[in-house]
Design a protein around this motif. Structure first.
Motif, PDB file in Angstrom:
ATOM      1  N   ARG A 168      63.181  58.236 -72.098  1.00 42.46           N
ATOM      2  CA  ARG A 168      62.350  58.457 -73.280  1.00 42.46           C
ATOM      3  C   ARG A 168      60.905  58.123 -72.934  1.00 42.46           C
ATOM      4  O   ARG A 168      60.601  57.115 -72.309  1.00 42.46           O
ATOM      5  N   PHE A 198      50.032  63.812 -72.763  1.00 44.98           N
ATOM      6  CA  PHE A 198      51.468  63.533 -72.862  1.00 44.98           C
ATOM      7  C   PHE A 198      51.785  62.819 -74.174  1.00 44.98           C
ATOM      8  O   PHE A 198      52.813  63.089 -74.814  1.00 44.98           O
ATOM      9  N   THR A 201      51.830  65.392 -77.082  1.00 47.65           N
ATOM     10  CA  THR A 201      52.801  66.487 -77.081  1.00 47.65           C
ATOM     11  C   THR A 201      54.248  66.052 -76.844  1.00 47.65           C
ATOM     12  O   THR A 201      55.176  66.743 -77.286  1.00 47.65           O
ATOM     13  N   ARG A 202      54.463  64.945 -76.147  1.00 49.25           N
ATOM     14  CA  ARG A 202      55.834  64.593 -75.750  1.00 49.25           C
ATOM     15  C   ARG A 202      56.214  63.154 -76.074  1.00 49.25           C
ATOM     16  O   ARG A 202      57.251  62.678 -75.627  1.00 49.25           O
ATOM     17  N   LYS A 205      59.984  61.604 -76.858  1.00 49.85           N
ATOM     18  CA  LYS A 205      61.020  62.555 -76.454  1.00 49.85           C
ATOM     19  C   LYS A 205      61.623  62.137 -75.106  1.00 49.85           C
ATOM     20  O   LYS A 205      60.969  61.491 -74.288  1.00 49.85           O
ATOM     21  N   VAL A 207      62.645  63.030 -71.493  1.00 49.88           N
ATOM     22  CA  VAL A 207      62.124  63.990 -70.512  1.00 49.88           C
ATOM     23  C   VAL A 207      62.818  63.756 -69.177  1.00 49.88           C
ATOM     24  O   VAL A 207      63.320  62.668 -68.902  1.00 49.88           O
ATOM     25  N   GLU A 211      60.605  68.233 -65.844  1.00 50.81           N
ATOM     26  CA  GLU A 211      59.719  68.532 -66.966  1.00 50.81           C
ATOM     27  C   GLU A 211      58.379  67.815 -66.823  1.00 50.81           C
ATOM     28  O   GLU A 211      57.327  68.388 -67.134  1.00 50.81           O
ATOM     29  N   ALA A 215      54.701  69.620 -66.503  1.00 50.76           N
ATOM     30  CA  ALA A 215      53.641  69.291 -67.452  1.00 50.76           C
ATOM     31  C   ALA A 215      52.410  68.738 -66.743  1.00 50.76           C
ATOM     32  O   ALA A 215      51.264  69.035 -67.122  1.00 50.76           O
TER      33      ALA A 215
END
Length: 443
Positions: A168, A198, A201-202, A205, A207, A211, A215
């Motif tokens: 995460r 990061f 956008t992420r 989450k 990952v 990924e 990115a």
């Protein structure tokens, strides 16, 4: 029993005992049984001997069944050694002859030494669409760029794989990501920018390392895209003057030679100015490159001549000759020596007496292996001579390629060229997307 023993017994002198208990005397009278031999001992009385017979001459020693070996012949005859260049005959048996012949076979002669150009052949690489003016059949540029970024790529990919295996993306992970980018020479400012992207956008989450790498490549390409600009050359200026600057060892002279050959292949007339007048070897090196590339070289009459005066005379002669591009080499300056840096300002002031807009381009060469030291070099040269663009050289396997991202974020100067080798076409225009994907090990 030997023949001479037999004869000795016939003559009455044989006194030797039988070789074994079961062996009987050979001289017992006819018709009489042989005297028994007690176990473990000899007969109690000597055997009877017949009348003395004439002794015939001893025959010659019977020949052996096989030829004596060299050891048996020692002392009896002198065996001359075989000639040094003569090989012993092979045995009659075909199989043995084949094996012994192979064992005695001389080693194959060493292949002739290759030509100088073939001492370091380029490895095979993926095919690529040829660039205008570039010989066909060359290896793929992207593959060579990835090879040049191998050290930085390994550091980044190993760190990403270690940190992000189905994890995460929380604050702790973002802090570790920022530290990883800084240690990979991307610089503090660029690393923070990437981490903030990061977070937007992420964040929160789960990952994977694949990924994260993809990115990261997108974020790096976004930083590099504005600075990926070719160096404009306007031969209508007759000539377009390019002042090439940088510290010692960054590849100024080699970069000039590569640019000269590329411009010549584009149909432009090119001349060099050997402005590193303090080193005779630097002048000779540029003269050699001029002969190889077909470019005229303006050289000083003696070592230690005034570089600014040489640049002035060269620009005047190039204008008269209608030269399209004039590439001016300069002495390597330590960026922390103010007195030496003033010499560069003098060159600029003097040539502007002939052309107020000269130099039209000031190209700073930076060695990619120096890492963050390139940041300080760029800062000092930019303040001294108004650098207009960068050429990042020596992107080999030991390069710290992340510094290009730090330079783009810090100064925003156009990155005109990157170099990955010694050949003319190893200096190529900078491509942001290719560089970003190569840096993260993506195809």
């Amino acid at each position: 029993m030997a023949l001479r023993d037999w004869i000795g017994r016939l003559r009455g002198r044989g006194t030797e005992q039988p070789a074994s208990p079961n062996e009987q005397p050979l001289t017992s009278p006819p018709g009489q049984p042989p005297e028994p031999v007690p176990p473990g001992g000899a007969p109690t009385s000597p055997p009877a001997v017949g009348p003395e017979l004439p002794v015939p001459p001893l025959p010659a020693e019977p020949p052996p069944f096989a030829a004596p070996s060299p050891l048996e012949r020692v002392g009896r005859e002198e065996v001359p050694p075989p000639p040094p260049d003569e090989e012993a005959p092979l045995p009659s048996d075909p199989e043995t002859a084949r094996r012994e012949g192979e064992a005695r076979a001389e080693p194959e002669a060493a292949p002739p030494m290759p030509e100088a150009e073939a001492l370091e052949p380029e490895p095979e690489r993926e095919p690529e669409t040829p660039v205008a003016g570039e010989p066909a059949g060359r290896g793929g540029w992207f593959s060579r760029l990835r090879a040049g970024l191998a050290r930085s790529t390994q550091r980044l990919t190993e760190s990403v794989t270690t940190l992000f295996r189905k994890r995460r993306l929380d604050e702790e992970a973002l802090e570790e990501l920022e530290e990883m980018l800084i240690t990979a020479d991307l610089g503090v400012a660029a690393s923070r920018r990437i981490v903030e992207a990061f977070r937007r956008t992420r964040f929160g989450k789960e990952v994977t390392d694949e990924e994260v790498r993809a990115a990261l490549a997108e974020q790096v390409a976004e930083i590099l895209a504005p600075v990926a600009q070719p160096m404009p050359v306007e031969p209508t200026r007759a000539p377009h003057v390019v002042l090439v600057v940088g510290v010692n060892g960054t590849g100024k002279t080699t970069t000039i030679a590569k640019l000269g050959q590329q411009y010549r292949e584009q149909g432009l007339s090119v001349a060099f100015v050997a402005g590193d007048t303090f080193r005779a070897a630097a002048v000779e090196q540029l003269q050699i490159w001029g002969e190889r590339t077909g470019c005229h070289v303006y050289a000083p009459a003696k070592s230690g001549a005034d570089a600014a005066g040489l640049a002035f005379d060269a620009l005047k002669a190039a204008k008269a000759a209608g030269t399209g591009v004039l590439l001016v080499d300069t002495a390597g300056r330590l960026h922390n020596k103010t007195a030496l840096m003033e010499e560069l300002r003098k060159i600029v002031r003097v040539i502007r007496r002939l052309d107020p807009e000269a130099p039209h381009s000031v190209l700073l060469t930076l060695d990619a292996t120096t890492g963050q030291n390139a940041i300080q070099q760029c800062k000092v040269f930019k303040d001294m001579v108004d650098v207009t663009g960068l050429a990042v050289t020596k992107l080999d396997g030991s390069a710290k390629g992340g510094v290009v991202v730090a330079l783009a974020q810090e100064f925003g100067l156009p990155v005109h060229f990157v170099g990955v080798g010694e050949k003319a076409h190893d200096l190529r225009p900078f491509e942001a997307q290719d560089f970003a994907r190569g840096l993260l090990g993506l195809t």
